[in-house]
Design an enzyme around this catalytic site. Sequence first.
Site, PDB file in Angstrom:
ATOM      1  N   HIS A 180       0.866  -1.190   0.000  1.00 38.54           N
ATOM      2  CA  HIS A 180       0.000   0.000   0.000  1.00 38.54           C
ATOM      3  C   HIS A 180       0.899   1.235   0.000  1.00 38.54           C
ATOM      4  CE1 HIS A 180      -3.167   2.739   0.617  1.00 38.54           C
ATOM      5  NE2 HIS A 180      -3.834   2.146   1.599  1.00 38.54           N
ATOM      6  N   HIS A 183      -2.680   6.928  -1.039  1.00 42.28           N
ATOM      7  CA  HIS A 183      -3.665   7.564  -0.155  1.00 42.28           C
ATOM      8  C   HIS A 183      -3.097   8.363   1.016  1.00 42.28           C
ATOM      9  CE1 HIS A 183      -6.490   4.029  -1.541  1.00 42.28           C
ATOM     10  NE2 HIS A 183      -6.047   4.772  -2.537  1.00 42.28           N
ATOM     11  N   TYR A 185      -0.588   7.525   3.094  1.00 39.30           N
ATOM     12  CA  TYR A 185       0.049   6.763   4.174  1.00 39.30           C
ATOM     13  C   TYR A 185       1.570   6.746   3.971  1.00 39.30           C
ATOM     14  CZ  TYR A 185      -4.766   5.582   5.213  1.00 39.30           C
ATOM     15  OH  TYR A 185      -6.094   5.672   5.511  1.00 39.30           O
TER      16      TYR A 185
END
Length: 371
Positions: A180, A183, A185
Amino acid sequence: MRTASAEAATAAALFRPVRLGPLELANRIAMAPMSRYLCPDGVPHEGVADYYRRRAENGVGLIITEGTYIGHPTAASYEGVPFFVGDAALDGWAKVREAVHGAGGRIFPQLWHTGSFRQSWMGPVKGVAGVGPSENTNAFTSHPEPTREMTEADIAAVIDAYARAAADAQRLGFDGVEIHAAHGYLIDEFFWERTNRRSDRYGGNRRQRTRFAAEIIEEIRRRVGPDFPVSLRFSQWKQQDYAAKLADTPAELAELLEPLVDAGVTVLHASARRFWEPAFPAESDLTIAGWAKKIGGLPVIMVGGAGLDRPGLREALPASLELLEKPLARGEFDVLAVGRALLADPEWALKAKAGALGACRPYSRDLLAAL
Ligand SMILES: Cc1cc2nc3c(=O)[nH]c(=O)nc-3n(C[C@H](O)[C@H](O)[C@H](O)COP(=O)(O)O)c2cc1C
């Protein structure tokens, strides 16, 4: 007025097998990663296995799990996020993997570090401050606590945690992993110039800001070998700023993606809020997925608003596949990830195939309360 045969042709195209590097998927529909915060003590239970199995047995070729906690204290974020570390959680994941494989699906865990979204009072590991590439990157979140700038030792330890999780996923029989890096992060904080103000080798120009991600990918590759699929999810938008951009031009996007491709990713997952929107309207009407494909030359996952008739709104209804026609015809993506529509209705894929999207259960936020 769109005809039933146009809809059927689009559905049929989604149901052709596809390769993600060494991995063959039965079709081109993936479940998008969606955090559910419903794993007490971080352990995925039978309900989690059932939840993913129901999607796999109803025609979803690839499940990308909700974001999971990699084993570094600074990565522990929200209560109920499943761990991808420790015997109890990994035993739980082995059962989830088995359930999905038993239903003919494939599955990647998503590996997640929330960066400066973490607050010291949060989640399963209390008392540890959030970290980011630079101090106080939390200025861009709604959280009050200051963020500590990561030292080189922190960076090495977090890279190791990602790589251990990936090696565990391989050992447990998962079909790949997803990192990931989207977004807002941690990894995305390194990408973004507003949150990465470092003056060492992890900061600087766009290419230099990819070093942290590239080192994670390289270390994962070193541990899992050349053939284990690694998907990297990136986005222009940030959780804390939907209008943010990492790249204003295709050339800038190339500066970001090329080092990641060179480091060894197998798949680029281009996270958009509305998949059909042109990424760089001044250049062309290609989507961000289309640009990722053109730049990276790798398989690409497209996502954002599929199957919702009013994407971005909380109360959305199932709709037609019409917006997929152009990117399909132009080969802008290999796999379509579907989030909310599949959360709402595990049979979304088969209903799309049968031309029966109107029969899908519509998404609403109330559905988040239970698996
Ligand atoms: C409840 C919920 C939880 C989400 N959690 C994650 C997550 O853990 N990791 C991630 O990369 N994206 C997450 N997302 C974003 C989705 O993967 C997806 O990109 C987004 O919902 C847009 O796709 P959709 O319009 O098909 O839902 C989440 C979205 C929702 C609705």
